[in-house]
Scaffold this motif. Structure first.
Motif, PDB file in Angstrom:
ATOM      1  N   HIS A 257      11.279  -9.853 -89.454  1.00 17.95           N
ATOM      2  CA  HIS A 257      10.219  -8.855 -89.845  1.00 17.95           C
ATOM      3  C   HIS A 257      10.634  -8.237 -91.064  1.00 17.95           C
ATOM      4  N   GLU A 258      11.596  -7.983 -91.599  1.00 16.00           N
ATOM      5  CA  GLU A 258      11.910  -7.178 -93.053  1.00 16.00           C
ATOM      6  C   GLU A 258      11.415  -8.547 -94.078  1.00 16.00           C
TER       7      GLU A 258
ATOM      8  N   THR B 109      18.266   0.599 -88.643  1.00 17.99           N
ATOM      9  CA  THR B 109      17.222   0.821 -89.212  1.00 17.99           C
ATOM     10  C   THR B 109      17.134  -0.200 -90.426  1.00 17.99           C
ATOM     11  N   GLY B 110      16.042  -1.079 -90.573  1.00 17.17           N
ATOM     12  CA  GLY B 110      16.038  -1.772 -91.640  1.00 17.17           C
ATOM     13  C   GLY B 110      14.574  -1.534 -92.742  1.00 17.17           C
ATOM     14  N   ARG B 111      14.901  -1.818 -93.915  1.00 17.40           N
ATOM     15  CA  ARG B 111      13.539  -1.590 -94.943  1.00 17.40           C
ATOM     16  C   ARG B 111      13.622  -2.661 -95.995  1.00 17.40           C
TER      17      ARG B 111
ATOM     18  N   ARG C 211       2.050  -6.222 -93.140  1.00 18.54           N
ATOM     19  CA  ARG C 211       2.049  -4.993 -92.740  1.00 18.54           C
ATOM     20  C   ARG C 211       2.479  -4.674 -91.083  1.00 18.54           C
ATOM     21  N   HIS C 212       2.927  -3.367 -90.537  1.00 18.26           N
ATOM     22  CA  HIS C 212       3.002  -2.894 -89.266  1.00 18.26           C
ATOM     23  C   HIS C 212       1.602  -3.248 -88.683  1.00 18.26           C
TER      24      HIS C 212
ATOM     25  N   PRO D 244       6.443  -2.188 -85.230  1.00 22.94           N
ATOM     26  CA  PRO D 244       7.432  -1.522 -85.862  1.00 22.94           C
ATOM     27  C   PRO D 244       8.777  -1.235 -85.292  1.00 22.94           C
ATOM     28  N   PHE D 245       9.084  -1.641 -84.199  1.00 24.37           N
ATOM     29  CA  PHE D 245      10.269  -1.818 -83.854  1.00 24.37           C
ATOM     30  C   PHE D 245      10.749  -2.900 -82.931  1.00 24.37           C
ATOM     31  N   TYR D 246      11.817  -3.420 -82.992  1.00 27.20           N
ATOM     32  CA  TYR D 246      12.425  -4.503 -81.960  1.00 27.20           C
ATOM     33  C   TYR D 246      13.153  -4.226 -81.006  1.00 27.20           C
ATOM     34  N   ASN D 247      12.887  -4.638 -79.679  1.00 26.13           N
ATOM     35  CA  ASN D 247      13.694  -4.511 -78.656  1.00 26.13           C
ATOM     36  C   ASN D 247      14.431  -5.748 -78.244  1.00 26.13           C
TER      37      ASN D 247
ATOM     38  N   LYS E 221       4.287  -5.762 -78.341  1.00 25.74           N
ATOM     39  CA  LYS E 221       5.826  -5.534 -78.956  1.00 25.74           C
ATOM     40  C   LYS E 221       6.206  -6.829 -79.404  1.00 25.74           C
TER      41      LYS E 221
ATOM     42  N   HIS F 293       7.942  -8.367 -94.361  1.00 27.20           N
ATOM     43  CA  HIS F 293       7.363  -7.251 -95.331  1.00 27.20           C
ATOM     44  C   HIS F 293       7.410  -7.648 -96.740  1.00 27.20           C
TER      45      HIS F 293
ATOM     46  N   ALA G 195      15.446  -9.273 -85.934  1.00 28.60           N
ATOM     47  CA  ALA G 195      14.421  -8.233 -86.626  1.00 28.60           C
ATOM     48  C   ALA G 195      14.526  -8.565 -87.978  1.00 28.60           C
TER      49      ALA G 195
END
Lengths: 317, 177
Positions: A226-227, A203-205, A235-236, A250-253, A244, A230, A223
């Motif tokens: 992505h942060e 997880t990242g934030r 935003r998501h 919201p999540f990376y595969n 995707k 932010h 990813a």
């Protein structure tokens, strides 16, 4: 004979009308094109009412935007192109005549970023951070973000006293503890490679959409963009307007790589006053800032779903 | 008369059960969504978080998570890993050769450029596998079933388990909450 003259007169009148409506379309001239494709969103007044974000994509430096005159709402030009920041010109003086309005792109913005490696092994994390820098720039360049890194500094804090105290960033953790004890640089985005964030290693934030980013030790290198998004106020995004491959999904595969920012999101990343580009880096001094946070759209705020170019299977809209 | 009441009860029961089945997402969908969360990187702090997903679908994900923890990384994920790491390496080397604005020091740039495909693949594969297993154990800590809690406790006290520390961390976090 007179019937023939009548036909000619009608033809002349029709041609005049056609010339007036088509030949006098307003144009936008790109003052400093780098020879790449340009995308435009234009506001003004047309015969059928206010025009918000009329879109054009062209490789030409002079782009036909249709007939516009001054609107009582917004009169502006927003432009996108490769390797340059989003350009905005407001209060465009559209007239009832044939206007040729100019817009210029600023130079690419270069920002410094500092990475603090708290949990080792240091070499592994150095390689992860290095990967993150490379992949982020790859996406920024491909997606017309117009931002590069002037510095991507990597600092080894793995051997600091009590490093393990700062391995885990709990949901209620106070960023000041990391800022004061691990390290912090006010003038930039700070990224901390820890062990877990809220209990998860993947997880990242970007805490509070700020320039303080914490990452779990197995957070995906691709990813990180992505942060950083932010930190730039993005935003998501969710279906059905996005999929995707959207960087703000919201999540990376790992098997399904990130591909795109929408132009609506790029606009926000540059103009939002809360974006780190403006609030931390002051990278656009004197340029227009707005408050288009989240999924709102108006004459002032480009629709967050707007895309001028296709994004994979999602077509330009 | 009795038969009619019995018949009505059967019909009503059938529709009630059917409603229940339709209201619950299919387990295969849940498994696919769970795999998305476990094989990638997630965001915390907004909607759609892993924690919310697990808590919302607790009943359906419990056996799947327990199985993943016991059996390890699913074979189909391992199969994809090799192709993924090869692609990532090719992407990185292409970017390193084509661009120069990464802001990395000369020294760090050299370290990246010198990393061989084998070393990259080994490192990334371990990173992905660790990420999967640690996230699965974290998921385990969110489950309330006795089986899940027993398994978590067992791993946290087994010093030889490769993810003992992750289980321990999860328990510490649980106690704090």
């Amino acid at each position: 004979m007179s019937k023939k003259i009548n036909h000619i007169q009608i033809l002349i009148v029709l041609l005049s009308v056609l010339m007036t409506t088509l030949g006098c379309a307003d144009k936008v001239r790109i003052r400093n094109s780098a020879g790449e494709e340009h995308g435009l969103l234009v506001d003004g007044q047309s015969n059928s009412g206010h025009v918000n974000d009329r879109d054009r994509v062209s490789t030409s430096i002079t782009i036909d935007v249709g007939k516009l005159r001054a609107s009582s709402s917004t009169n502006e030009i927003i432009a996108f192109t490769k390797s340059r920041p989003v350009a905005i010109r407001d209060n465009v003086n559209w007239t009832t005549h044939r206007d040729i309005e100019e817009i210029a792109f600023s130079d690419k913005i270069y920002i410094p970023v500092t990475v603090w490696i708290v949990k080792g092994p240091y070499t592994d994390k150095l390689l992860k951070a290095g990967n993150a820098a490379v992949y982020t720039i790859g996406i920024f360049d491909a997606e017309n973000v117009g931002i590069g890194f002037s510095e991507f500094e990597i600092i080894n804090k793995t051997s600091m006293t009590d490093a393990s105290t700062y391995y885990n960033f709990a949901p209620t953790a106070d960023p000041d503890d990391w800022k004061n004890n691990v390290g912090w640089k006010d003038d930039r985005i700070n990224i901390y490679y820890l062990e877990t964030v809220s209990g998860s290693s993947t997880t990242g934030r970007a805490v509070g959409f700020s320039n303080f980013i914490v990452l779990g030790e197995n957070f995906g290198d691709i990813a990180v963009v992505h942060e950083i998004g932010h930190s730039f106020s993005a935003r998501h995004k969710s279906s059905p307007d996005f999929n995707k491959k959207c960087i703000m999904w919201p999540f990376y595969n790992t098997s399904d790589p990130f591909l795109y920012f929408s132009e609506g999101e790029l606009f926000r990343m540059h103009v939002n006053s809360t974006s780190a580009l403006n609030s931390v880096y002051n990278a656009r001094p004197g340029l227009i800032t707005r408050s288009c946070v989240g999924n709102v759209s108006s004459d002032q705020c480009v629709d967050w779903r707007k895309r001028l170019w296709d994004d994979g299977v999602l077509l330009a809209n | 008369m009795r038969f009619s009441i019995f018949f009505i009860m059967i019909v009503c029961g059938f529709f009630l059960c059917r409603t229940e089945i339709i209201a619950q997402p299919l387990n295969s969908d849940i498994r696919a969504q769970l795999l998305d969360y476990l094989t990638g990187s997630c965001e915390e702090g907004e909607e759609d978080s892993f924690v919310e997903f697990v808590q919302k679908n607790e009943q359906a994900v419990t056996p799947v998570i327990i199985k993943f923890v016991q059996d390890g990384v699913p074979k189909d994920f391992i199969k994809n890993l090799e192709a993924t790491t090869l692609r990532l390496y090719a992407d990185r080397q292409k970017l390193l050769n084509e661009k120069s604005n990464f802001g990395l020091s000369e020294e760090n740039l050299e370290i990246l450029k010198k990393e061989s495909q084998e070393a990259f693949t080994k490192r990334m594969t371990k990173d992905f596998r660790d990420g999967f297993m640690k996230q699965t154990i974290f998921g385990l800590s969110l489950l309330r079933s006795k089986d899940a809690q027993d398994l978590l406790n067992k791993i946290s006290t087994d010093k030889n388990h490769p993810y003992q520390r992750s289980a321990e961390n999860a328990l510490i976090l649980l106690k704090k909450q």
